[in-house]
Scaffold this motif. Structure first.
Motif, PDB file in Angstrom:
ATOM      1  N   ALA A 162      45.277  26.965  38.630  1.00  0.00           N
ATOM      2  CA  ALA A 162      44.002  26.520  39.190  1.00  0.00           C
ATOM      3  C   ALA A 162      43.748  27.173  40.543  1.00  0.00           C
ATOM      4  N   ALA A 163      44.794  27.274  41.374  1.00  0.00           N
ATOM      5  CA  ALA A 163      44.646  27.916  42.677  1.00  0.00           C
ATOM      6  C   ALA A 163      44.408  29.420  42.521  1.00  0.00           C
ATOM      7  N   PHE A 164      45.094  30.039  41.567  1.00  0.00           N
ATOM      8  CA  PHE A 164      44.851  31.456  41.288  1.00  0.00           C
ATOM      9  C   PHE A 164      43.404  31.685  40.872  1.00  0.00           C
ATOM     10  N   ALA A 165      42.892  30.846  40.003  1.00  0.00           N
ATOM     11  CA  ALA A 165      41.507  30.984  39.543  1.00  0.00           C
ATOM     12  C   ALA A 165      40.528  30.794  40.695  1.00  0.00           C
ATOM     13  N   ALA A 166      40.782  29.795  41.536  1.00  0.00           N
ATOM     14  CA  ALA A 166      39.890  29.536  42.666  1.00  0.00           C
ATOM     15  C   ALA A 166      39.889  30.709  43.642  1.00  0.00           C
ATOM     16  N   GLU A 167      41.057  31.270  43.922  1.00  0.00           N
ATOM     17  CA  GLU A 167      41.141  32.415  44.822  1.00  0.00           C
ATOM     18  C   GLU A 167      40.490  33.655  44.209  1.00  0.00           C
ATOM     19  N   THR A 168      40.668  33.831  42.904  1.00  0.00           N
ATOM     20  CA  THR A 168      40.016  34.948  42.222  1.00  0.00           C
ATOM     21  C   THR A 168      38.504  34.841  42.350  1.00  0.00           C
ATOM     22  N   ALA A 169      37.971  33.657  42.100  1.00  0.00           N
ATOM     23  CA  ALA A 169      36.527  33.451  42.223  1.00  0.00           C
ATOM     24  C   ALA A 169      36.065  33.693  43.654  1.00  0.00           C
ATOM     25  N   ARG A 170      36.888  33.327  44.605  1.00  0.00           N
ATOM     26  CA  ARG A 170      36.507  33.490  46.013  1.00  0.00           C
ATOM     27  C   ARG A 170      36.437  34.955  46.437  1.00  0.00           C
ATOM     28  N   VAL A 171      37.450  35.752  46.044  1.00  0.00           N
ATOM     29  CA  VAL A 171      37.495  37.140  46.520  1.00  0.00           C
ATOM     30  C   VAL A 171      36.603  38.072  45.713  1.00  0.00           C
ATOM     31  N   LEU A 172      36.094  37.606  44.563  1.00  0.00           N
ATOM     32  CA  LEU A 172      35.173  38.414  43.779  1.00  0.00           C
ATOM     33  C   LEU A 172      33.759  38.317  44.332  1.00  0.00           C
ATOM     34  N   ARG A 173      33.071  39.449  44.369  1.00  0.00           N
ATOM     35  CA  ARG A 173      31.654  39.422  44.727  1.00  0.00           C
ATOM     36  C   ARG A 173      30.864  38.826  43.562  1.00  0.00           C
ATOM     37  N   PRO A 174      29.640  38.362  43.792  1.00  0.00           N
ATOM     38  CA  PRO A 174      28.813  37.905  42.673  1.00  0.00           C
ATOM     39  C   PRO A 174      28.659  39.007  41.625  1.00  0.00           C
TER      40      PRO A 174
END
Length: 275
Positions: A162-174
């Motif tokens: 869950a933390a990996f997914a949240a960080e992935t979503a954060r560092v990705l641009r729209p």
């Protein structure tokens, strides 16, 4: 998450620290070429004698499958989570013409090896290739830094998907994309962890974590990623990997049980993609 928290890595799990540190898995003959993955063997003739070139091609082809799914990558910024020796980063630069590639790994010894292995490339490609220490659950990068995030055969070690997914979503641009290759249980039946621990030492000793593939797809969805899908590719991974292992390991030894776990419909290998 405050910037100061992102800058420090959480502690490594002991078996991860040992396997990718003093034990140096990348130096083992079964991982010829410096890549640390089981391989994607679709283009390799498994009826002919296997050589080191076939093994390296299988590992490169697994990266190509992941990079293709994360693409197009021309002139974009790419992050690899769990980069190991950086062989996939070098392949991406060589074949996909990205603007820049960042290889991130939690293990400082792996990063030392990566910088040593690619010293010439780092010099030639200043500004286009870098290596950074960070955990999948706590990435040391600003919001929206990357156009694509990839991870090849590392997610089975991540303690918090869950933390990996949240960080992935954060560092990705729209509009950015993520592509992950790893192995998971085929369902969430409660006996799966025990079955795998009985078959495979890497699950018994805690190096690999037994979780269903839905654990990562649901984590991506919860993190706000869209178009999440998982594709099983075990038929192109496990038979070739087992045949390669047969050069060194006898039938009945624990490394040969990956194929057994696949044939018993306990474990499979997946490509997971999201936007």
């Amino acid at each position: 998450m405050p910037d100061s928290a992102r800058q420090s890595c959480p502690p490594m799990r002991p078996m991860v620290e040992e396997t990718y540190g003093p034990a140096d898995l990348s130096a083992k003959a079964i991982f010829a070429g410096g890549f640390i993955n089981f391989g994607y063997w679709r283009a390799v003739d498994l009826d002919a004698p296997l050589g080191e070139a076939d093994r390296i091609r299988s590992q490169e082809d697994l990266y190509r499958r992941v990079l293709d799914l994360a693409g197009p990558l021309e002139e974009v910024k790419v992050l690899e989570v769990g980069c190991g020796l950086g062989m996939g980063c070098a392949l991406a630069l060589r074949e996909y013409a990205p603007a820049a590639v960042t290889g991130m790994d939690i293990h400082p010894q792996q990063l030392q090896r990566a910088r040593s292995a690619h010293a010439d490339l780092l010099m030639r490609e200043q500004g286009r290739l870098r290596f950074a220490q960070g955990a999948a659950e706590r990435m040391p990068f600003p919001d929206g830094e990357f156009d694509a995030v990839v991870s090849v055969e590392a997610a089975q070690h991540f303690p918090d998907l869950a933390a990996f997914a949240a960080e992935t979503a954060r560092v990705l641009r729209p509009g950015g994309r993520v592509a992950v290759a790893s192995f998971f249980t085929v369902d969430d039946a409660p006996g799966r962890p025990g079955q795998l621990a009985g078959l495979l030492d890497t699950y018994a000793n805690g190096l690999d974590i037994a979780r269903p593939v839905t654990a990562i797809t649901e984590a991506f969805t919860t993190a706000g990623l869209t178009k999440v899908r998982a594709e099983p590719i075990g038929r192109h991974v496990w038979p070739g990997w087992d045949l390669w292992l047969s050069r060194q390991w006898a039938v009945g030894t624990w490394p040969r049980s990956f194929l057994r776990a696949y044939e018993q419909r306990i474990l499979d290998y997946y490509l997971i993609v999201a936007s």
